[in-house]
Scaffold this motif. Structure first.
Motif, PDB file in Angstrom:
ATOM      1  N   MET A  82       8.274  33.044  14.719  1.00  0.00           N
ATOM      2  CA  MET A  82       8.077  34.358  14.101  1.00  0.00           C
ATOM      3  C   MET A  82       6.945  35.122  14.777  1.00  0.00           C
ATOM      4  O   MET A  82       6.886  36.341  14.709  1.00  0.00           O
ATOM      5  CB  MET A  82       7.778  34.222  12.599  1.00  0.00           C
ATOM      6  N   ALA A  83       6.033  34.396  15.419  1.00  0.00           N
ATOM      7  CA  ALA A  83       4.957  35.075  16.146  1.00  0.00           C
ATOM      8  C   ALA A  83       5.462  35.542  17.506  1.00  0.00           C
ATOM      9  O   ALA A  83       4.711  36.123  18.288  1.00  0.00           O
ATOM     10  CB  ALA A  83       3.768  34.129  16.319  1.00  0.00           C
ATOM     11  N   GLY A  84       6.722  35.281  17.782  1.00  0.00           N
ATOM     12  CA  GLY A  84       7.307  35.778  19.017  1.00  0.00           C
ATOM     13  C   GLY A  84       6.988  34.939  20.240  1.00  0.00           C
ATOM     14  O   GLY A  84       6.921  35.465  21.350  1.00  0.00           O
ATOM     15  N   ALA A  85       6.786  33.631  20.037  1.00  0.00           N
ATOM     16  CA  ALA A  85       6.487  32.776  21.180  1.00  0.00           C
ATOM     17  C   ALA A  85       7.763  32.463  21.955  1.00  0.00           C
ATOM     18  O   ALA A  85       8.826  32.304  21.355  1.00  0.00           O
ATOM     19  CB  ALA A  85       5.840  31.486  20.693  1.00  0.00           C
ATOM     20  N   THR A  86       7.659  32.404  23.267  1.00  0.00           N
ATOM     21  CA  THR A  86       8.795  31.933  24.049  1.00  0.00           C
ATOM     22  C   THR A  86       8.859  30.424  23.891  1.00  0.00           C
ATOM     23  O   THR A  86       7.936  29.809  23.348  1.00  0.00           O
ATOM     24  CB  THR A  86       8.620  32.256  25.544  1.00  0.00           C
ATOM     25  N   ARG A  87       9.959  29.831  24.387  1.00  0.00           N
ATOM     26  CA  ARG A  87      10.097  28.382  24.243  1.00  0.00           C
ATOM     27  C   ARG A  87       8.940  27.639  24.901  1.00  0.00           C
ATOM     28  O   ARG A  87       8.424  26.661  24.389  1.00  0.00           O
ATOM     29  CB  ARG A  87      11.416  27.941  24.889  1.00  0.00           C
ATOM     30  N   MET A  88       8.540  28.139  26.062  1.00  0.00           N
ATOM     31  CA  MET A  88       7.473  27.492  26.818  1.00  0.00           C
ATOM     32  C   MET A  88       6.152  27.624  26.063  1.00  0.00           C
ATOM     33  O   MET A  88       5.397  26.655  25.931  1.00  0.00           O
ATOM     34  CB  MET A  88       7.372  28.178  28.191  1.00  0.00           C
ATOM     35  N   GLN A  89       5.885  28.845  25.563  1.00  0.00           N
ATOM     36  CA  GLN A  89       4.632  29.064  24.821  1.00  0.00           C
ATOM     37  C   GLN A  89       4.587  28.173  23.596  1.00  0.00           C
ATOM     38  O   GLN A  89       3.553  27.590  23.264  1.00  0.00           O
ATOM     39  CB  GLN A  89       4.538  30.534  24.388  1.00  0.00           C
ATOM     40  N   LYS A  90       5.729  28.082  22.923  1.00  0.00           N
ATOM     41  CA  LYS A  90       5.797  27.272  21.714  1.00  0.00           C
ATOM     42  C   LYS A  90       5.501  25.813  22.053  1.00  0.00           C
ATOM     43  O   LYS A  90       4.727  25.147  21.379  1.00  0.00           O
ATOM     44  CB  LYS A  90       7.196  27.401  21.109  1.00  0.00           C
ATOM     45  N   LEU A  91       6.097  25.365  23.159  1.00  0.00           N
ATOM     46  CA  LEU A  91       5.915  23.971  23.570  1.00  0.00           C
ATOM     47  C   LEU A  91       4.453  23.688  23.880  1.00  0.00           C
ATOM     48  O   LEU A  91       3.876  22.715  23.394  1.00  0.00           O
ATOM     49  CB  LEU A  91       6.774  23.694  24.804  1.00  0.00           C
ATOM     50  N   ILE A  92       3.855  24.610  24.675  1.00  0.00           N
ATOM     51  CA  ILE A  92       2.510  24.317  25.162  1.00  0.00           C
ATOM     52  C   ILE A  92       1.450  24.534  24.091  1.00  0.00           C
ATOM     53  O   ILE A  92       0.524  23.742  23.955  1.00  0.00           O
ATOM     54  CB  ILE A  92       2.212  25.169  26.416  1.00  0.00           C
ATOM     55  N   SER A  93       1.598  25.593  23.288  1.00  0.00           N
ATOM     56  CA  SER A  93       0.490  25.835  22.360  1.00  0.00           C
ATOM     57  C   SER A  93       0.730  25.341  20.943  1.00  0.00           C
ATOM     58  O   SER A  93      -0.196  25.325  20.142  1.00  0.00           O
ATOM     59  CB  SER A  93       0.086  27.314  22.354  1.00  0.00           C
ATOM     60  N   VAL A  94       1.949  24.954  20.624  1.00  0.00           N
ATOM     61  CA  VAL A  94       2.160  24.456  19.260  1.00  0.00           C
ATOM     62  C   VAL A  94       2.628  22.997  19.258  1.00  0.00           C
ATOM     63  O   VAL A  94       1.979  22.126  18.676  1.00  0.00           O
ATOM     64  CB  VAL A  94       3.187  25.333  18.495  1.00  0.00           C
ATOM     65  N   GLN A  95       3.737  22.749  19.938  1.00  0.00           N
ATOM     66  CA  GLN A  95       4.347  21.422  19.783  1.00  0.00           C
ATOM     67  C   GLN A  95       3.550  20.313  20.457  1.00  0.00           C
ATOM     68  O   GLN A  95       3.258  19.295  19.842  1.00  0.00           O
ATOM     69  CB  GLN A  95       5.780  21.453  20.323  1.00  0.00           C
ATOM     70  N   LEU A  96       3.171  20.542  21.726  1.00  0.00           N
ATOM     71  CA  LEU A  96       2.484  19.460  22.433  1.00  0.00           C
ATOM     72  C   LEU A  96       1.150  19.080  21.792  1.00  0.00           C
ATOM     73  O   LEU A  96       0.881  17.893  21.608  1.00  0.00           O
ATOM     74  CB  LEU A  96       2.296  19.819  23.910  1.00  0.00           C
ATOM     75  N   PRO A  97       0.297  20.060  21.432  1.00  0.00           N
ATOM     76  CA  PRO A  97      -0.968  19.654  20.800  1.00  0.00           C
ATOM     77  C   PRO A  97      -0.753  18.826  19.537  1.00  0.00           C
ATOM     78  O   PRO A  97      -1.487  17.872  19.277  1.00  0.00           O
ATOM     79  CB  PRO A  97      -1.645  20.980  20.461  1.00  0.00           C
ATOM     80  N   LEU A  98       0.269  19.195  18.764  1.00  0.00           N
ATOM     81  CA  LEU A  98       0.508  18.461  17.521  1.00  0.00           C
ATOM     82  C   LEU A  98       1.154  17.105  17.787  1.00  0.00           C
ATOM     83  O   LEU A  98       0.998  16.173  17.002  1.00  0.00           O
ATOM     84  CB  LEU A  98       1.401  19.287  16.593  1.00  0.00           C
ATOM     85  N   ALA A  99       1.895  17.034  18.900  1.00  0.00           N
ATOM     86  CA  ALA A  99       2.579  15.765  19.194  1.00  0.00           C
ATOM     87  C   ALA A  99       1.673  14.797  19.925  1.00  0.00           C
ATOM     88  O   ALA A  99       1.953  13.605  19.991  1.00  0.00           O
ATOM     89  CB  ALA A  99       3.830  16.037  20.020  1.00  0.00           C
TER      90      ALA A  99
END
Lengths: 338, 662
Positions: B566-583
């Protein structure tokens, strides 16, 4: 101690923490629950003195964390008390050896748990027969007895099911059957219906009253539900922070709350449903005309109270007049004006 | 090493760790200065490596201690007595499974009977597919002509696994009952779990005779730790109300344990059984190194003489056995008892038992009449060893294939592996210890840093520094390569539900294979060379990496990825700034396992011909060099423990900081 006292609890303490005994010994008697907590200890049961009489149903009631479960676990010595004394049928509970304690539980006590505490790997029949098996009864007799109690709680035909195959209400019936298998004199029930949904809970309460009507056991029943307490209790003990605030009949608790806490608790209760005519009856002026039954609640008498014009209405037990009820006082209760 | 330390440190910097970071940087700076001094030739030799004269003769002391315990305290006499009992058990299973001429002189059980019973058990546990797997495994083994060697392996497994189960269960109960036992056992268990298996083998040989007995002992000891852990965990998890119900039913202590605790902890205990069986299988194959006959020994011999076809066939047998044992024991974990209507006759209640016995008896009798049912002769089997051999060798000889493998080998060796190894070896010992300490400090904090300094200091004092560094180099380079391949693979698989499930299934299956298996493809492609070592570690370490990457990414709470969307992240942005840090904390568990696996594999690979600790360890097996064996084993264990402590500390810390469940 009177002859018909089953459990007698004198200044019992249960403190949790690093060195409870040492702490209780050195602690000033005036310490409050919060003072104790500030010292790093928790007062699960705080200076409780209470008697349970033969054949009565004592309901211990309080919010979660008030120590009601802890108290009942002290009665059965699932917890060892830190101070004071508890006697069961005249035996000092804390002086019993492990063997004697096991013997006491095997012959006199039954307990029902909030989340049932059933053994998942045993069928209904095996769960119910478990206490009998533990005391070494042979397979045939324990099977007979287990089938008998299973019938009593209306679970016939489900003997070979495993707990996971039953609904919550049915599982608790198994729990009840198990606790009754050894024919205990004292029956502990720790929030037995709290985990059930409201409709089932009501049904189970009726079932429970039916069983109690048949068996007439000495019961200590725990609940956090005031309505449930009022429905079932002969006497209610209200607990807060490990201490008993008031222990009395439902009528008295509603009419004469001993502390501010109890008053707040009873505020929302519809008193007319609790108070009985017998409690309002005063000896002396008995009034005239047809009497009302002492066991009727004010609510039962609502229509009569509104239409009758007598100032004092006679109250009778089994046809014998025991006193007169002030109609205005009863109306006050009905209209919540007192 | 310095690169790795720096790269990981970035993630740990923050206002709270500022001082920690600063200290770590200072440590790295000192290390760099020391190394530069060495390069320009200003560092005295005593600071480069600890001089021989200063190294305490730990091996000699240990030897003396062992000899004292062994001879003077009479431990050897005791174990030799135990050996007799164990030998008796092993003889029984050996007689039953492959007809060794010992009491009770009943065997061998016809292979058809074993396959039939496996099918019935499989069907009982999980229906037709499991039945097919059970029967199929044994039919394959018999038809391919490996029945006897497979049964040699199984006969040891059948003794070692129950033994490990009972010992583990008893110790687990003790550790749960008494806090002090738990405290005493915990550190021993973590050392045991990182100790290279060669270190189990030699004492087993010395105290319990060469052959099946030593193999069974080593296997048993190796499989005990997880059983202890699972038992304790299961008992702790039993609901207090169930226990109180037991108490109110008038249970004595023993009745409470027997009827309430143990059955309620069934799930965890059975998970422990699964792990015991799998570890036993992994270890029993490796006991080939101490002359235990069976699948492992055959595989070792075949690989040594580069008979790829037969190696491949044995590999398939081992994999099938592993998958079958794993699936069946896992199906047993989730299998719930079924209820029967009242008055069901006995034979209906025990239908599977009756069928199993009937099948067994039928095939035993049939085998008397039809000899093929009893045993498949040498000339009757369907082994295609030679043909597969020719096929694989022809494939490898193809120009494009040969060019590719040779190029990979060349690039890896000349450009990456050898320079990296030489670089690590050129770092002065104190500088190396400082670097490791800095790494532990920045990731795990003060505790792990102190352990790292002590552990690596001990390794330096052991006198096996160069070999330890080479071991470490193999581990680091293989794990780094595995990260480069495994993590992207995991990220890709985690994109869709379907692929995640498939990849997870593949990883879980691959994890059940005994480590030995991973050598086969490496040797096939790269021959008996150092590249094969790195390659086999790489494949072995990739499995947990991929697995935990997928798991970490899949368990990121959906609200968070939705918020990123919803913040308009691309797949790459989502991966790098949301998913990977949490994973990352979950992935760290994968890194850790990869490193532990690598330490394990690097020792197994020793027989290909490495220059590390594994090689020396393997050499000790030939003699009775118990002291040296232990020193070497402890070196490996200490290095592995350093990483284990550091990474796990970071992972739990990070999980707590992110508010993720454990």
């Amino acid at each position: 101690m009177t002859a018909d006292t089953v459990i007698s609890c004198k200044n019992a303490w249960k403190i949790f923490g690093a060195d409870p005994k040492g702490y209780l010994g050195s602690m000033p008697a005036t310490h409050s629950f919060d003072d104790i907590r500030a010292d790093g200890y928790i007062a699960g049961v705080k200076d409780v003195s209470i008697d349970v009489y033969r054949g009565e149903m004592l309901v211990i009631m309080g919010l979660s964390g008030s120590g009601k479960s802890t108290l009942v676990r002290c009665f059965s010595r699932l917890h060892d008390i830190t101070g004071g004394a508890i006697t069961v049928e005249g035996q000092d509970l804390m002086s019993l050896s492990e063997k004697e304690l096991i013997e006491l539980r095997r012959s006199k006590m039954g307990m029902v748990f909030q989340s049932f505490g059933l053994l998942p790997h045993r069928t209904v029949l095996e769960n119910v027969a478990f206490p009998l098996e533990m005391r070494g009864q042979d397979k045939h007799t324990r099977r007979e007895r287990a089938l008998e109690v299973i019938k009593l709680v209306d679970l016939e035909g489900r003997e070979e099911y495993f707990p996971r195959e039953l609904s919550g209400g049915q599982q608790q019936r198994v729990g009840i059957a198990r606790s009754l298998a050894i024919e205990p004199d004292i029956w502990f029930l720790d929030e037995p219906f709290s985990a059930l949904d409201p409709l089932i809970r009501r049904e189970m309460q009726d079932e429970f009253l039916r069983l109690q009507g048949m068996l007439g056991k000495t019961i200590v029943f725990i609940t956090h539900d005031f309505d449930e307490a009022l429905r079932l209790a002969d006497r209610i003990a209200i607990m807060k922070d490990g201490a008993v605030e008031q222990c009395d009949t439902p009528d008295q608790i509603v009419l004469n709350p001993a502390t501010e806490y109890v008053r707040k608790f009873t505020e929302v209760i519809d008193k007319a449903r609790v108070v009985h005519a017998g409690v309002l009856a005063q000896a002396g002026s008995t009034g005239d005309g047809p009497p009302v039954d002492a066991r009727a609640t004010v609510q039962d008498l609502a229509r009569l109270l509104v239409h009758d014009e007598r100032a004092v209405i006679p109250v009778a037990t089994d046809g014998k007049v025991i006193g007169g009820m002030d109609r205005a006082a009863a109306l006050d209760i009905l209209l919540e004006t007192s | 090493m310095a690169d790795v330390a720096n790269g990981l440190k970035v993630t740990a910097t923050g206002p709270a760790q500022w001082t920690r970071g600063k200290v770590a940087v200072a440590l790295v700076a000192v290390a760099v200065v020391l190394t530069v001094l060495r390069y320009v030739g200003l560092l005295p030799d005593a600071l480069f490596r600890i001089p021989e004269a200063m190294i305490p003769p730990a091996a000699v002391w240990l030897d003396a201690a062992f000899n004292f315990v062994k001879d003077d305290l009479g431990l050897l006499a005791l174990t030799r007595t135990l050996t007799e009992g164990l030998e008796w058990l092993l003889d029984i299973t050996a007689n039953l499974m492959f007809g060794k001429r010992r009491w009770p002189f009943l065997g061998p059980i016809p292979w058809t009977a074993v396959a039939g019973v496996a099918a019935v058990i499989g069907y009982y546990l999980d229906g037709w597919r499991m039945a097919a797997l059970g029967a199929g495994t044994f039919i394959w083994t018999a038809l391919i002509g490996q029945w006897t060697i497979a049964m040699e392996t199984m006969s040891v497994l059948m003794v070692a696994a129950p033994l490990a189960f009972f010992i583990g269960l008893s110790l687990g109960i003790l550790a749960w009952k008494h806090a002090w036992v738990n405290r005493a056992i915990k550190p021993i268990l973590s050392v045991l779990q990182t100790l290279p298996f060669f270190t189990y083998l030699l004492p087993a040989v010395i105290f319990f005779k060469v052959g099946p007995t030593a193999g069974a002992v080593a296997t048993t000891i190796y499989a005990i730790p997880p059983m202890i852990l699972m038992t304790t965990l299961g008992l702790q998890k039993v609901s207090p109300e169930v226990v109180e119900a037991g108490n109110m039913s008038g249970c004595t202590k023993w009745q409470l344990l027997r009827h309430v605790y143990l059955p309620s902890a069934r799930t965890e205990i059975l998970v422990g059984v699964n792990q015991v069986i799998m570890l036993c299988l992994a270890m029993v194959v490796l006991t080939a190194f101490i002359g235990m006959p069976g699948l492992g020994a055959k595989l070792l011999a075949m690989m040594g003489s580069f008979k790829l076809g037969r190696s491949f066939e044995i590999g398939v047998t081992i994999v099938l056995l592993a998958v079958m044992l794993d699936r069946m024991s896992k199906a047993w974990v989730v299998k719930q008892p079924e209820h029967f209507e009242r008055d069901t006759p006995w034979w209906r209640r025990h239908w599977y038992l009756v069928t199993g016995v009937a099948v067994f008896v039928f095939f035993c009798i049939a085998a008397q009449v039809v000899p093929v049912f009893a045993e498949i002769g040498r000339t009757q089997n369907f082994s295609q060893g030679k043909e597969i051999d020719t096929l694989i060798k022809a494939f490898l000889a193809l120009d494009p294939v040969q060019n590719t493998t040779q190029m990979i080998r060349y690039v890896l060796n000349v450009w990456i592996l050898n320079p990296f190894r030489d670089f690590l070896l050129s770092i002065p010992t104190p500088a190396f210890i400082l670097l490791v300490t800095a790494f532990a400090l920045s990731l795990g904090g003060k505790g792990p840093a102190i352990y790292a300094a002590i552990f690596f200091g001990l390794v330096a004092l052991s006198g096996w520094w160069d070999r330890s560094v080479i071991t470490l180099y193999s581990v680091i380079s293989a794990v780094t390569l595995a990260i480069l391949i495994g993590v992207p693979l995991g990220i890709m698989a985690s994109r869709s539900e379907k692929w995640s499930r498939r990849a997870l299934l593949a990883c879980d299956t691959a994890q059940t294979f005994p480590s030995f298996i991973y050598l086969i493809p490496a040797i096939m492609l790269f021959g008996v060379t150092a590249t094969s070592v790195v390659m086999s570690i790489l494949i072995f370490a990739m499995v947990p990496l991929t697995r935990y990457t997928i798991e970490g990414l899949r368990t990121v709470p959906p609200e968070m990825t939705e918020a990123a969307d919803m913040a308009g992240a691309t797949r790459m942005q989502k991966l790098i700034s949301v998913q990977l840090p949490l994973a990352l904390p979950t992935m760290a568990v994968g890194f850790n396992q990869a490193i532990m696996f690598a330490f394990f594999m690097v020792i197994v690979a020793a027989f290909i011909g490495t220059q590390d600790l594994g090689q020396e360890l393997q050499r000790t097996l030939a003699g009775t060099d118990l002291g040296k064996n232990f020193v070497l084993g402890i070196c490996v264990s200490l290095m592995a423990l350093t990483f284990d402590l550091t990474i796990m500390k970071w992972a739990t810390h990070r999980k707590k900081a992110l508010g993720l469940p454990d």
